[in-house]
Design a protein around this motif. Structure first.
Motif, mmCIF file in Angstrom:
data_model
loop_
_atom_site.group_PDB
_atom_site.id
_atom_site.type_symbol
_atom_site.label_atom_id
_atom_site.label_comp_id
_atom_site.label_asym_id
_atom_site.label_seq_id
_atom_site.Cartn_x
_atom_site.Cartn_y
_atom_site.Cartn_z
ATOM 1 N N ASP A 103 40.494 -0.689 46.949
ATOM 2 C CA ASP A 103 41.900 -0.690 47.573
ATOM 3 C C ASP A 103 42.229 -0.592 48.854
ATOM 4 O OD1 ASP A 103 43.303 -0.845 45.211
ATOM 5 O OD2 ASP A 103 43.783 0.731 44.783
ATOM 6 N N GLY B 264 47.934 3.117 46.595
ATOM 7 C CA GLY B 264 47.274 1.853 46.216
ATOM 8 C C GLY B 264 47.030 1.284 44.743
ATOM 9 N N SER B 265 47.302 2.018 44.005
ATOM 10 C CA SER B 265 46.410 1.266 42.709
ATOM 11 C C SER B 265 47.374 0.528 41.935
ATOM 12 C CB SER B 265 45.913 2.469 41.605
ATOM 13 O OG SER B 265 47.188 3.027 40.905
ATOM 14 N N SER B 266 46.849 -0.110 41.043
ATOM 15 C CA SER B 266 47.840 -0.964 40.278
ATOM 16 C C SER B 266 48.155 -0.527 38.831
ATOM 17 C CB SER B 266 47.193 -2.301 39.907
ATOM 18 O OG SER B 266 46.876 -2.994 41.163
ATOM 19 N N HIS B 267 49.374 -0.939 38.524
ATOM 20 C CA HIS B 267 49.930 -0.526 37.451
ATOM 21 C C HIS B 267 49.456 -1.057 36.238
ATOM 22 C CE1 HIS B 267 53.195 -0.228 34.673
ATOM 23 N NE2 HIS B 267 53.566 0.891 35.157
ATOM 24 N N HIS C 196 53.530 8.868 42.911
ATOM 25 C CA HIS C 196 52.064 9.197 42.455
ATOM 26 C C HIS C 196 51.735 10.440 42.319
ATOM 27 C CE1 HIS C 196 50.162 5.265 42.825
ATOM 28 N NE2 HIS C 196 50.717 4.938 43.888
ATOM 29 N N ARG D 231 46.774 4.518 30.482
ATOM 30 C CA ARG D 231 47.500 4.150 31.830
ATOM 31 C C ARG D 231 46.663 4.387 32.929
ATOM 32 N NH1 ARG D 231 53.282 2.880 32.879
ATOM 33 N NH2 ARG D 231 52.345 3.257 35.132
ATOM 34 N N HIS E 186 43.431 2.358 32.823
ATOM 35 C CA HIS E 186 43.710 0.583 32.668
ATOM 36 C C HIS E 186 44.383 0.450 34.300
ATOM 37 C CE1 HIS E 186 44.982 -3.049 31.228
ATOM 38 N NE2 HIS E 186 44.274 -3.059 30.347
ATOM 39 N N CYS E 187 43.867 0.966 35.218
ATOM 40 C CA CYS E 187 44.083 0.344 36.541
ATOM 41 C C CYS E 187 43.128 -0.744 36.815
ATOM 42 C CB CYS E 187 44.029 1.516 37.669
ATOM 43 S SG CYS E 187 45.685 2.742 37.011
ATOM 44 N N PRO E 188 43.475 -1.827 37.455
ATOM 45 C CA PRO E 188 42.764 -2.934 38.012
ATOM 46 C C PRO E 188 42.032 -2.523 38.801
ATOM 47 C CG PRO E 188 45.129 -3.661 37.777
ATOM 48 C CD PRO E 188 45.090 -2.253 37.521
ATOM 49 N N ALA E 189 42.195 -2.022 40.074
ATOM 50 C CA ALA E 189 41.488 -1.874 41.130
ATOM 51 C C ALA E 189 40.537 -0.434 40.614
ATOM 52 C CB ALA E 189 41.980 -1.744 42.204
ATOM 53 N N ASP E 190 39.963 -0.147 41.591
ATOM 54 C CA ASP E 190 38.847 1.270 41.505
ATOM 55 C C ASP E 190 39.845 2.467 41.947
ATOM 56 O OD1 ASP E 190 37.047 1.767 44.658
ATOM 57 O OD2 ASP E 190 39.308 0.965 44.034
ATOM 58 N N SER E 191 41.139 2.066 42.165
ATOM 59 C CA SER E 191 41.856 3.274 42.864
ATOM 60 C C SER E 191 41.807 4.609 42.330
ATOM 61 C CB SER E 191 43.378 2.760 42.537
ATOM 62 O OG SER E 191 43.456 2.673 41.308
ATOM 63 N N SER E 192 41.921 5.442 43.317
ATOM 64 C CA SER E 192 41.798 6.919 42.949
ATOM 65 C C SER E 192 43.199 7.245 42.514
ATOM 66 C CB SER E 192 41.284 7.562 44.102
ATOM 67 O OG SER E 192 42.123 7.212 45.110
ATOM 68 N N GLU E 193 44.036 6.641 42.963
ATOM 69 C CA GLU E 193 45.717 7.019 42.633
ATOM 70 C C GLU E 193 46.135 6.306 41.575
ATOM 71 O OE1 GLU E 193 47.923 6.788 46.449
ATOM 72 O OE2 GLU E 193 45.891 6.551 46.963
ATOM 73 N N LEU E 194 47.327 6.426 41.102
ATOM 74 C CA LEU E 194 47.495 5.806 39.608
ATOM 75 C C LEU E 194 48.722 5.010 39.569
ATOM 76 C CD1 LEU E 194 47.280 9.318 38.076
ATOM 77 C CD2 LEU E 194 46.126 7.332 37.375
ATOM 78 N N ALA E 195 48.730 4.138 38.767
ATOM 79 C CA ALA E 195 50.148 3.495 37.925
ATOM 80 C C ALA E 195 50.898 2.748 39.061
ATOM 81 C CB ALA E 195 50.897 4.744 37.244
ATOM 82 N N TYR E 196 51.323 3.138 39.982
ATOM 83 C CA TYR E 196 52.553 2.580 40.588
ATOM 84 C C TYR E 196 52.192 1.971 41.712
ATOM 85 C CZ TYR E 196 55.045 5.185 37.086
ATOM 86 O OH TYR E 196 55.163 5.961 35.925
ATOM 87 N N ASP E 197 52.081 0.721 41.883
ATOM 88 C CA ASP E 197 51.390 -0.114 43.066
ATOM 89 C C ASP E 197 52.593 -0.838 43.826
ATOM 90 O OD1 ASP E 197 49.642 -1.351 44.406
ATOM 91 O OD2 ASP E 197 49.569 -3.030 43.054
ATOM 92 N N ASN F 154 54.526 6.890 46.910
ATOM 93 C CA ASN F 154 53.593 8.080 47.266
ATOM 94 C C ASN F 154 54.098 9.324 46.277
ATOM 95 O OD1 ASN F 154 51.679 6.750 48.786
ATOM 96 N ND2 ASN F 154 53.317 6.694 50.530
#
Lengths: 144, 1171
Positions: B749, B6-9, A49, A88, A91-102, A46
């Motif tokens: 997510d 959530g998101s993926s790297h 992020h 970066r 290129h996030c697979p999901a629609d996420s509003s957040e970033l990078a580190y899953d 978190n």
């Protein structure tokens, strides 16, 4: 000796670059903590992020400033990283509003070592560019 | 716990290396079970005799002795044997027992073979073990040791010449120089040894005598009896009768105290049952039990009676019972044949084998000592290739691959497929070999360790590695182009499990490894960790051995004698007091759900199984239902009827009352029953079509977060309201597209974040998706994936229109509700320094680089781990892997289940290929391919799979075999690799070109990720049997039933004749295909119809007819069914019926419009290699 826009850009970027260096160090520490099992990835990801978006925007700001100041060389140096950040970001697979580190995948050894490497590389880049900006600032101040 | 991120790297999503490697055939097959190695197979002739013997081990031993004339000389000396030997005996007893269970029909087929084996086996073992003991004894000066070594010497004396023999033959036959060197040396030492010469010691007699004089063994029969008692009481299928468990409980405690009761008159009948009962799971079942017995008879501070009997309940009752009935037929294809094969060649003396090795082992064998032992093991192998002398070759192979040998003789020379180790390197020309699939199920290859380590090693059912010979360096691994990884089934139902209660759990001080059979004792007070090599002290408590009630034998403790043990953990292992079992059911009651009618089945199952839900007096349960609003049920004790509380604010969900939504199961049982009776009819007239799944889950999370537990979600449609709502993403026209398959990843997510929150609060979410339309499983599955839940999918579920699905749901629920469960679990996997884990597969949350956080663990969950070799392993000859699963049992106990696997390290590429476990490799590749298709694309994953074959075969072709390059060669161990990969490419998860619904595909992927290997293999490559001509030849006895063992057929239409009927076992579905010209006798006797035309189109049951063939067919199907946790549906498919397409799509060796036939695939691979 004149205080040009370019000089202003360099001064500002010098300050902000210090912030970026701080972010990079923070990343390194965070991933190291993950690796040594001090923290849960959920807790850790978190704050990481939270730092990603500011970092990307600050860096984009640099690029815009240098574009405006017509500092082509400096811009050229920064563009690769800018593109990398864009990549970066989008290129996030999901629609996420957040970033990078899953959190679920960040502990994957490959991912973790990638993230760590990325953080070290950025630290190096920001450090070098810090001195470069310092030099350029003085240079523009002196030369004009 | 803070909100998850959530998101993926981009790069983060687990990646498959561009080309992942291949794998190999588990040709060399052998028994499951570390210790049980030879055990299950060892029976033949004697079995029959033993059947009649009511009880008493002594007698069995007599039996053994008889055939093995070899041993039966010179009875003296035994009584003076030191304790060690007793222990050995004890074990041998262990190994004897299984044999009783196998009651082959073909018993008398191979007298010659029997003779042969009876002579042979001991020799190589003794060579190895003597060596070990010799050195061990030499290195440690303890008086005990010296005394112990005496008996060995006599053994040596006895077998000296055979040992020499094998040595020389190995030297002669093949040139593995290093091996030879070692071997020669060992022979020398051997030869030198006999000069100590003691009067020769009859091994067989030893056992008989020691037996009776030993306490622990006597305990055992009781235990076993109790088990058999259970089995008979239950009459097999019914999973969890509480009564037997009590019975068990009692008997267990009984065994703990009055050790002599075993021969009490009441028991014979049960024992007799036992004899017929256990069959498949012998390896597991009979391997471990001893130690439990031991444990219970122990008098350490730890081994107080209470915990022990409790263990019986917990470790070995409910679910275990299940397994003893359900899994006894064999949890995987591998062990299945064991019972069948066991009958054949007698191998009576085999039980003797364990002893010497056992005796030898404990004495501080360090790595140096192991080395020769290991080499010893190799040598006979090699010599086995060219048996110059039939007798010796027989016995040399025997100890290594008992199963194989027996099999070979039992089926009469069909054994080439399941070839022993030297065979596993035999080059096979794939394009020329028409029948590549063996007639019997493929077993896990046995690691090439020396005999005693092999016996101690973890059962392949729980723990398998894709390469049973670990390459020394990453470079070597890269050269082999094979995937390296582990396949785990850590919480498997075990019939027996040693449970250890002790104040201090002995662990390595630096790497925290649990003490295990593969550590070395430097001397009495110190042991060396086998993972990090640190030298640790043996704590005082550990010096006392409860088994022998003696002091100063740390190496005899159950922890050091079993690779699978369970510890009762102290409060050091708790972050909070152990949680109670908490179950929450979240039910969809929208119009769609009511229409499908699952509520009736669920409520009915719950009512039936309410008392069997695992838990103690603190167990809590709660219910929620939802449509466009969320309904809670107040079940507070004292209310006259359940109170429904409706929350319609789905944007900001809150709990209507703080407590009494989750209530104590026992205090509010009446209310719960009322509710369950009322629920199915409460919503019959609902017009609400919306489904607010997301808010309902948020509410469930709030409800569960104080305790943690299990949330079971039943959903029948796309969530359409509130947070986490989903849109239909599937384009039906794209179902059979060959290009791009989209939407394999989640659309949002939300569910992942929710799952992470749940995982943080020790809550697992299990999803039951019963839907007739697209429901975006790819998104919904995330709620279970990251919270260590499980996923069940029932496509086109309807309680009347689709009765077979309804029945399946009912049976699955029964298993689901009553199976064992562990709460707030974490699993750590450790491996020898130099190896590292980098990717995990399964349903869990990765908490740290080697730590998986599992909110719940269930016995049907499997995991996979990819490994890499970080540092060269040149300085060690063995590597070990240890998984430790720490969980809270449903009884509120903190427990740790530890599995340890030990594998040899090899330095040559040939050895790496020889040790490939092709099934494990395929399962690991399937897992990697799933990750790849989600993170990249399906076509990438398919390419990667093909490349895995191409790479590994070309690497083999160019490095190991120097044969002509025009042919497509594979080592025998890898010969099934292309077939399995082709099967994967045609599997629902990865196929293209054939119409596949997106949810079906995603579900197949979920299963690949979370199924244990045994079940996954059937999904990938179904088994086909011809069942219209079942005979009793080679049949096995399970629970008083005779189960025929038809040979496997290859999956090709060429094998289907119109005159036959075939059964296909696809794991979760059975098909019986009835040919047009099928014999009317079969149709009449088995299907109950007069002729082919009168068989109905939809038939899902075999009638219970009173004919021999019907009985055989049914017992075979029941036996297959019992081997898996979830009940498969049976479809009877007529030739020419439209449903036959379903059946034919599984014939993977045939060509389809969109995919290669097997032969074409081979040609394609060959082409790629030649490029």
């Amino acid at each position: 000796m004149a205080f040009t826009f370019a000089a202003f850009c360099y001064m500002l970027s010098l300050v902000l670059c210090a912030a970026l260096i701080f972010f990079a160090i923070w990343h390194i520490i965070a991933f190291d903590e993950l690796r040594t099992d001090f923290k849960s990835p959920i807790d850790q990801c978190n704050p990481v992020h939270a730092l990603v978006l500011p970092e990307y925007s600050i860096h984009s700001l640099f690029c815009i400033m240098f574009l405006c100041a017509q500092e082509w060389l400096t811009l050229g140096l920064n563009v690769p990283l800018l593109f990398y950040h864009f990549w970066r970001y989008f290129h996030c697979p999901a629609d996420s509003s957040e970033l990078a580190y899953d959190p679920p995948v960040v502990m994957n050894a490959d991912t973790l070592s990638y993230c760590q490497k990325e953080a070290w590389c950025k630290l190096a880049f920001y450090l070098l560019s810090f001195f470069y900006y310092l030099y350029c600032m003085i240079y523009t101040l002196v030369s004009s | 716990m803070s909100a998850p991120a959530g998101s993926s790297h981009p790069a983060a999503s687990a990646r498959i290396p561009p080309k992942f490697g291949g794998a190999a055939v588990s040709g060399a097959a052998a028994p499951a079970g570390p210790g049980a190695g030879p055990a299950p197979h060892q029976q033949n002739g004697p079995a029959q005799n033993q059947m009649q013997v009511p009880s008493g081990y002594g007698l069995h031993h007599q039996n053994y002795i008889a055939p093995s004339g070899h041993y039966s000389q010179g009875p003296g000396k035994m009584t003076s044997l030191p304790l060690d030997t007793q222990c050995g005996d004890y074990y041998s007893a262990l190994y004897t027992v299984p044999t009783q269970n196998v009651t082959p029909n073909t018993v008398n087929q191979q007298p010659g073979a029997q003779q042969l084996y009876s002579r042979g086996p001991p020799a190589p073992h003794i060579v190895g073990s003597t060596l070990g003991s010799f050195q061990g004894a030499a290195s440690s000066a303890s008086h005990l040791h010296t005394s112990a070594s005496q008996p060995y010497s006599s053994f040596v004396n006895h077998y000296n010449s055979p040992a020499m023999y094998s040595a020389s033959s190995s030297v002669a036959s093949q040139g593995f120089p290093s091996t030879c060197g070692h071997y020669a040396m060992s022979t020398v030492s051997n030869a030198a040894y006999p000069s100590v010469s003691y009067p020769s010691l009859p091994a067989g007699d030893t056992y008989g005598q020691m037996f009776t004089s030993q306490n622990a063994p006597t305990v055992r029969p009781v235990k076993d009896n109790s088990f058999s008692g259970q089995n008979t009481a239950i009459s097999h299928p019914s999973p969890l009768p509480p009564l037997p468990s009590q019975q068990h409980h009692q008997q267990q405690s009984l065994s703990g105290y009055s050790t002599l009761t075993w021969s009490s008159p009441g028991l014979p009948s049960t024992q007799d049952n036992l004899i017929r009962n256990h069959t498949g799971s012998l390896a597991v079942a009979n391997n471990n039990p001893t130690i439990t017995g031991v444990d219970s008879s122990s008098t350490t501070s730890s081994a107080s009676p209470m915990p022990n009997s409790y263990d019986a309940l917990e470790g070995g009752s409910y679910p275990d019972m299940l397994s003893s009935s359900a899994s006894s037929p064999a949890p995987d294809p591998a062990p299945e044949p064991d019972p069948a094969s066991a009958p054949a060649p007698a191998s009576a003396p085999a039980p003797v084998v364990p002893q010497p090795s056992k005796m030898a082992k404990p004495f501080g064998y360090g790595y140096p000592t192991l080395q020769p032992g290991y080499q010893n093991a190799t040598a006979p192998l090699i010599s086995g290739v060219q048996p110059s002398n039939p007798v010796y070759s027989g016995f040399q192979q025997y100890p290594q691959y008992p199963g194989v040998n027996q099999l070979s003789s039992s089926i009469g020379g069909l054994s080439l497929q399941s070839s022993p180790q030297p065979e596993s390197l035999r080059p096979v020309n794939l394009t020329q070999e028409r029948n590549i699939l063996p007639m019997t199920p493929v077993w896990a290859p046995v690691p090439n360790l020396n005999a005693d380590l092999k016996k101690l090693n973890c059962s392949p059912d729980s723990f398998r590695c894709t390469l049973t010979n670990i390459p020394q360096t990453q470079a070597l691994l890269n050269k082999a182009k094979l995937p390296l990884g582990l396949l785990l089934h850590p919480f498997r139902d075990l019939t027996q499990l040693p449970v250890i209660t002790s104040n201090t759990i002995v662990r390595c001080r630096s790497c925290r490894t649990y003490i295990n059979p593969f550590v070395s004792f430097i001397d009495q007070r110190r042991w060396k960790c086998n993972l990090c090599y640190r030298v640790n002290d043996v704590p005082e408590e550990f010096m006392y051995n409860p088994l022998t009630r003696s002091y100063g034998e740390p190496h005899k403790r159950p922890e050091v004698q079993n690779s699978t043990v369970e510890f009762i953990a102290s409060s050091d292992y708790m972050l909070r007091p152990p949680q109670p079992a908490v179950y929450l059911f979240v039910l969809d009651v929208s119009h769609n759900a009511v229409e499908a009618g699952y509520l009736t089945i669920l409520c009915q199952s719950l009512l039936e199984n309410l008392d069997k839900l695992p838990g103690d007096s603190r167990t809590r349960i709660g219910f929620m239902t939802f449509d466009s609003t969320i309904h809670f049920y107040n079940l507070q004790e004292g209310l006259s009827q359940p109170q429904m509380l409706i929350v319609s604010d789905i944007d900001d969900v809150f709990l209507p009352t703080p407590d009494s939504l989750l209530v104590n199961l026992y205090e509010s049982k009446e209310l719960i029953k009322d509710l369950l009776n009322a629920l199915p009819n409460m919503f019959t007239n609902t017009r609400e079509t919306h489904s607010a799944l997301g808010p309902a889950l948020q509410a469930a999370f709030k409800l569960m977060s104080p305790t943690g537990g299990r949330v079971s979600v039943f959903q029948t449609q796309l969530p359409s309201l509130g947070a986490g709502l989903l849109q239909s993403r599937e384009d039906p026209n794209q179902r059979s597209s060959t290009k791009v398959v989209q939407h394999l990843g989640p659309a949002t997510d939300f569910y992942k974040k929710l799952a992470l929150d749940c995982s943080g609060q020790q809550t697992a979410v299990d999803l039951f998706l019963l839907s007739s339309q697209y429901s975006d499983l790819a998104s919904l599955a995330c709620m279970s994936k990251y919270s260590a839940g499980c996923i069940y999918y029932y496509p086109s579920f309807h309680y009347t229109h689709n009765p077979s699905q309804a029945e399946k749901l009912q049976k699955d629920l029964k298993r689901y509700l009553t199976r064992k469960i562990g709460f707030e679990a974490v699993m750590r996997i450790r491996c020898t320094k130099g190896l590292s884990m980098h990717t995990f597969h399964g349903n869990f949350f990765v908490r740290s680089t080697d730590l998986l956080s599992l909110a719940n663990i269930n016995p049907d969950a499997g995991f996979a781990v990819q490994l890499s070799i970080e540092e060269s392993l040149t300085d060690t000859s063995l590597v070990c892997f240890q998984t430790a699963l720490l969980y809270t049992s449903s009884k509120g106990e903190r427990r740790i289940r530890v599995h340890t696997l030990c594998l040899p390290v090899v330095s040559s590429l040939a050895d790496v290929y020889a040790g490939v476990d092709v099934q494990a490799a395929i399962c690991l590749l399937a897992n990697m391919a799933v990750d790849r298709s989600v993170s990249s694309s399906l076509s990438d994953a398919r390419d990667a799979l093909v490349n895995a074959v191409v790479d590994s075969l070309s690497a083999y072709g160019s490095t190991v075999s120097n044969l002509q390059h025009s042919a497509l060669m594979a080592p025998s161990s890898l010969k099934l690799f292309p077939l399995y990969v082709l099967a994967l490419l045609k599997q629902k998860a990865f196929r293209t070109g054939t119409s596949t619904r997106l949810d079906d595909r995603v579900y197949a992927m979920c299963q690949i990720k979370s199924q244990p290997l045994v079940h996954l293999m059937k999904m990938i490559h179904p088994n086909l049997y011809r069942i219209d001509r079942l005979t009793d030849e080679g049949a096995v006895h399970v629970n008083d039933r005779i189960v025929p063992q038809p040979p496997l057929q290859k999956l090709s239409a060429e094998k289907l004749t119109r005159e036959g009927a075939f059964l296909m076992d696809c794991g979760s579905v059975f098909y019986i295909w009835v040919g047009k010209g099928c014999d009317n006798n079969f149709i009449e006797d088995v299907l109950g119809y007069t002729n082919f035309a009168s068989i109905p189109q939809k038939m899902t049951h075999l009638p219970e007819l009173d004919t021999l063939s019907s009985e055989r067919a049914r017992s075979f199907i029941t036996w297959l069914r019992d081997s898996r946790p979830l009940s498969p549906i049976l479809h009877i498919v007529k030739d020419e019926s439209p449903a036959k397409a379903e059946f034919f799509q599984h014939l993977i060796e045939d060509r389809t419009e969109a995919a290669f036939s097997y032969y074409e695939f081979l040609l394609h691979v060959q082409q790629q290699i030649c490029k």
